[in-house]
Write a protein that holds these residues in place. Structure first.
Motif, PDB file in Angstrom:
ATOM      1  N   ILE A 177       1.045  -1.407  -0.213  1.00 43.87           N
ATOM      2  CA  ILE A 177       0.256   0.120   0.030  1.00 43.87           C
ATOM      3  C   ILE A 177       0.921   1.484  -0.006  1.00 43.87           C
ATOM      4  CG2 ILE A 177      -1.821   1.057   1.232  1.00 43.87           C
ATOM      5  CD1 ILE A 177      -2.301  -1.169   2.429  1.00 43.87           C
ATOM      6  N   LEU A 178       1.730   1.254   0.750  1.00 42.39           N
ATOM      7  CA  LEU A 178       2.905   2.583   0.454  1.00 42.39           C
ATOM      8  C   LEU A 178       3.539   2.977  -0.528  1.00 42.39           C
ATOM      9  CD1 LEU A 178       4.616   2.034   4.117  1.00 42.39           C
ATOM     10  CD2 LEU A 178       2.978   3.777   3.578  1.00 42.39           C
ATOM     11  N   VAL A 219       0.836   4.563  -3.127  1.00 45.27           N
ATOM     12  CA  VAL A 219       1.055   5.781  -3.263  1.00 45.27           C
ATOM     13  C   VAL A 219       2.197   6.638  -2.868  1.00 45.27           C
ATOM     14  CG1 VAL A 219      -1.417   5.399  -1.581  1.00 45.27           C
ATOM     15  CG2 VAL A 219       0.753   5.787  -0.291  1.00 45.27           C
ATOM     16  N   TYR A 253       5.013   5.950  -1.267  1.00 42.14           N
ATOM     17  CA  TYR A 253       6.518   6.148  -0.576  1.00 42.14           C
ATOM     18  C   TYR A 253       7.241   4.289  -0.284  1.00 42.14           C
ATOM     19  CZ  TYR A 253       3.542   9.531   2.111  1.00 42.14           C
ATOM     20  OH  TYR A 253       3.035  10.598   2.199  1.00 42.14           O
ATOM     21  N   GLN A 287       4.821   9.378  10.391  1.00 45.04           N
ATOM     22  CA  GLN A 287       4.190  10.443   9.859  1.00 45.04           C
ATOM     23  C   GLN A 287       4.931  11.476  10.307  1.00 45.04           C
ATOM     24  OE1 GLN A 287       0.111  10.292  11.076  1.00 45.04           O
ATOM     25  NE2 GLN A 287       0.286  12.181   9.733  1.00 45.04           N
ATOM     26  N   PRO A 326       0.916   8.305   6.210  1.00 50.52           N
ATOM     27  CA  PRO A 326      -0.304   8.685   7.237  1.00 50.52           C
ATOM     28  C   PRO A 326       0.378   7.579   7.988  1.00 50.52           C
ATOM     29  CG  PRO A 326      -0.613   8.937   5.289  1.00 50.52           C
ATOM     30  CD  PRO A 326       0.431   9.112   4.381  1.00 50.52           C
ATOM     31  N   SER A 327       0.012   7.027   9.409  1.00 52.25           N
ATOM     32  CA  SER A 327       0.253   6.918  10.770  1.00 52.25           C
ATOM     33  C   SER A 327      -0.669   6.024  10.191  1.00 52.25           C
ATOM     34  CB  SER A 327       0.110   7.530  12.239  1.00 52.25           C
ATOM     35  OG  SER A 327      -1.304   8.404  11.745  1.00 52.25           O
ATOM     36  N   GLU A 328      -1.984   5.977   9.849  1.00 53.81           N
ATOM     37  CA  GLU A 328      -3.209   5.386   9.980  1.00 53.81           C
ATOM     38  C   GLU A 328      -2.860   3.613   9.408  1.00 53.81           C
ATOM     39  OE1 GLU A 328      -3.886   8.634   9.082  1.00 53.81           O
ATOM     40  OE2 GLU A 328      -5.163   8.966  11.371  1.00 53.81           O
ATOM     41  N   ILE A 329      -1.257   3.770   8.001  1.00 48.33           N
ATOM     42  CA  ILE A 329      -1.035   2.400   7.789  1.00 48.33           C
ATOM     43  C   ILE A 329      -0.683   1.240   8.836  1.00 48.33           C
ATOM     44  CG2 ILE A 329       0.997   2.907   8.042  1.00 48.33           C
ATOM     45  CD1 ILE A 329      -0.268   1.385   4.902  1.00 48.33           C
ATOM     46  N   ASN A 333      -3.602   1.413  11.755  1.00 52.57           N
ATOM     47  CA  ASN A 333      -4.255   0.557  11.768  1.00 52.57           C
ATOM     48  C   ASN A 333      -4.718   0.009  10.120  1.00 52.57           C
ATOM     49  OD1 ASN A 333      -4.404   3.636  12.511  1.00 52.57           O
ATOM     50  ND2 ASN A 333      -6.403   2.618  13.573  1.00 52.57           N
ATOM     51  N   ILE A 334      -4.878  -0.413   9.340  1.00 48.60           N
ATOM     52  CA  ILE A 334      -4.473  -0.635   8.062  1.00 48.60           C
ATOM     53  C   ILE A 334      -3.505  -1.721   8.464  1.00 48.60           C
ATOM     54  CG2 ILE A 334      -4.910  -1.180   5.918  1.00 48.60           C
ATOM     55  CD1 ILE A 334      -4.518   1.767   5.944  1.00 48.60           C
TER      56      ILE A 334
END
Lengths: 374, 301
Positions: free
Chosen positions: A29-30, A33, A35, A332, A338-341, A343-344
């Motif tokens: 995912i990173l 997008v 990163y 982050q 995003p730090s929400e990575i 949670n994912i």
């Protein structure tokens, strides 16, 4: 072949597999997008392990979620779904804070009294859910969800109340320091303490700059206690039987209804302990207005699931979880991802835990078919 | 006096509508034998996608539609895990609840300049009724939800498909012997529930508020889940439960506006306490569809 089958059937292996897959999906995912996943993982690793202070903080932050994880785990084993760990946690922080402010006893009595007060609050809330299920047949999920919200608004009420509200803040006063469970709290800020710690870089970082407390050790002890109750007592056996087959439990003369109440009582007490220790051992030693849930209880659900079927697994799952959350913040800050990575990533790990639970059945099916061919 | 009655009515409908979408989804899913704890996650992703599409295309209707699709996609994950891989449905649902909000906030930071709160959409969904003199307005989503409820009720109770769905939750092997694919039917039900939950989420962010915030869906999926159980896994029951909950929320707003002695934080507990009291007094024993939560394995005994 048989050896491979056994390895694949081991719950530990499938859990580790799920964790690796979680990291892989997050990396993809990173990457997608824009990163660099390698760099991100390195930053996350450093965020946790590069300083004694960081390691200590991860350990401290893991204590409440290990305890709520044990709470959810305990209920799971008894065939109950404790989605109410969040509310039990909050109820306990409220009672501990109120008692900690009102009472003024010597530390040796103050600490047990206010912690027990919190534990009792969590236990009663849990028992109420169990009672409503046993007596009226109301599904525990629905009452737990309602109690979560009631506890949240009660917390806000107490935080805003005239008696406890600290002016110019969104929270209450701190509890009296006789109720703190931080270790060496007075010593480390004293002159001798500072002198001593100055000479020891490691301790200076790990003790002075953190909420160094007993909490983690208590959480580990509680994992042992949960194991003891579930696997070494008659009641624990009854809980587990009810969890696997309610009819079998009933036909063998176990009082399933009463066991539901007991089991939820214990689960609630564990979440309560998490809340009480968080107030006595960390942060600003108070409660504050909650806009949304802080997820200490909900994270416990994930911890219990990643634990892989033993209470001791909750310790490692809690540490992993707490490390990921801690690393996410730093990620982050340093890379802008995003730090929400995180949670994912945790969600993906839990998802694969769900998938790999199927592994033993799959292996059995394949090996049966193989044997048939022979 | 008159205006506060109107207001109570309007707020009841406003609060209950997103819940109704998700709860009907939950009923369909659970009736087909798949436990769906992931409604919260599906609502979140629906709420975010609705706003993101609505903001960049300028069309709230397209946003609403995409919100539903996003919920459906997330539900597909749940379906793959719980139907194909026979995973524990509770565990998979919890995973969905982590992934849904996580992904929403992650994408929000990417698409809206690092903020977890999106910009407001240029155009919200239209109002059905808007009489500002008595403070009475009703969103178009209220009507849509009602249509969904009635259609779902009709399908579940009056058609052969509904009978099959209900049988799936009680005795899937019986459905299998009729030559209906248990797997395919369950897939359809789970994905449909995700689409409806997505609509529910999008109806929050496109009709009520006009942007996505981290607190937009905080806990509404769980309330919808409670409504499913409260309504004893029936469309009508679940909708009534949503209305009751919306009504209690409306009371909180209307009473909170007056000069009441009760502190607002205590008043805010009302819907939750009321739900428990109603459950104790009127509902009594509720039991889930018999096969719900159990993975179906073809040919197993």
């Amino acid at each position: 072949m048989k050896k491979l089958d056994n390895i694949l059937k081991n719950p530990l292996v499938s859990t580790v597999l799920a964790i690796i897959l979680g990291f892989m999906v997050a990396s993809v995912i990173l990457l997608a997008v824009g990163y660099k996943p390698g760099q991100c993982l390195a930053v996350m690793f450093n965020a946790v392990f590069s300083r004694p202070k960081f390691i200590m903080n991860v350990i401290i932050k893991s204590s409440p979620i290990i305890l709520t994880g044990l709470s959810v785990f305990f209920a799971f084993k008894s065939g109950l779904f404790n989605i109410g760990a969040e509310g039990q946690y909050i109820a306990s922080t409220i009672v501990t804070t109120i008692l900690g402010i009102i009472l003024d006893l010597p530390p040796l009595i103050q600490v047990p009294v206010i912690v027990l007060g919190g534990v009792l609050a969590g236990a009663l809330l849990g028992a109420a859910v169990g009672f409503l299920k046993a007596k009226f047949g109301i599904n525990e999920v629905i009452t737990s969800i309602m109690f979560n919200w009631i506890a949240l608004y009660l917390c806000n009420y107490v935080s805003n109340s005239e008696r406890f509200h600290r002016p110019e803040s969104d929270g209450t006063f701190s509890i009296r320091d006789s109720g703190f469970t931080n270790l060496f709290y007075n010593w480390k800020f004293s002159k001798e303490g500072r002198e001593y710690l100055k000479n020891n870089q490691f301790l200076n970082d790990a003790v002075l700059k953190t909420d160094f407390s007993l909490n983690f050790i208590i959480a580990v002890i509680m994992a042992f206690v949960v194991w003891l109750i579930l696997y070494k007592t008659v009641k624990g056996y009854e809980f587990r039987v009810s969890g696997i087959n309610v009819d079998a439990a009933r036909n063998n003369g176990m009082c399933v209804e009463r066991n539901i109440v007991y089991s939820m009582l214990i689960a609630g007490a564990l979440s309560g302990l998490a809340g009480a220790l968080t107030v006595t051992g960390t942060g600003s030693h108070n409660i504050h207005v909650l806009a949304i849930f802080e997820n200490n209880g909900f994270n416990g659900m994930s911890v219990a699931l990643i634990a892989g079927g033993t209470p001791f697994g909750c310790i490692f799952a809690g540490l992993l979880f707490s490390g990921l959350i801690y690393a996410g913040q730093s990620l982050q800050f340093k890379t802008g991802a995003p730090s929400e990575i995180v949670n994912i990533m945790i969600g993906v790990i839990v998802f694969f835990v769900a998938l790999t639970q199927f592994m033993p059945t799959l292996v059995d099916m394949i090996s049966k078919r193989r044997n048939k061919d022979v | 006096m008159f205006s506060s009655i109107f207001m109570t009515f309007a707020i009841t409908l406003m609060y209950s509508t997103p819940l109704a979408f998700a709860a009907i989804g939950g009923v369909i899913c659970e009736r087909s034998g798949i436990v769906n704890i992931g409604l919260e996650g599906m609502m979140s992703i629906g709420a975010f996608t609705g706003v993101a599409v609505g903001y960049y295309t300028g069309s709230p209707w397209l946003g609403f539609l995409c919100g539903g699709l996003a919920g459906g996609l997330l539900a597909l994950l749940h379906a793959v895990a719980s139907i194909t891989f026979m995973a524990d449905q509770t565990v998979s649902g919890i995973a969905i609840n982590l992934i849904g909000p996580g992904l929403s906030l992650f994408l929000s930071r990417l698409l809206f300049h690092g903020a977890t709160t999106t910009l407001p959409v240029p155009k919200k969904l239209p109002k059905l009724i808007n009489i500002s003199s008595v403070n009475f307005n009703v969103d178009i989503t209220v009507l849509l939800a009602l249509i969904v409820v009635i259609t779902a009720w009709f399908i579940m109770r009056r058609t052969k498909w509904g009978l099959r769905i209900r049988a799936l939750g009680e005795h899937p092997a019986a459905v299998d012997t009729l030559g209906v694919s248990v797997y395919r039917s369950r897939y359809a039900c789970v994905i449909l529930s995700g689409i409806l939950a997505g609509f529910g989420g999008a109806s929050v962010t496109l009709a009520i508020i006009s942007q996505f915030t981290p607190t937009a869906i905080s806990g509404q999926g769980f309330i919808a889940l409670a409504a499913v159980i409260f309504g004893k896994w029936r469309c009508s029951g679940a909708y009534l439960a949503c209305l009751l909950f919306g009504f209690a929320q409306a009371l909180v707003v209307v009473l909170g506006g007056g000069n009441l002695i009760i502190p607002s934080d205590i008043l805010a507990m009302l819907p939750y306490i009321l739900t428990i009291v109603v459950l104790i007094l009127f509902v009594g024993n509720s039991s889930a569809p018999k096969a719900s939560g159990k993975p179906y394995q073809k040919g197993s005994r």
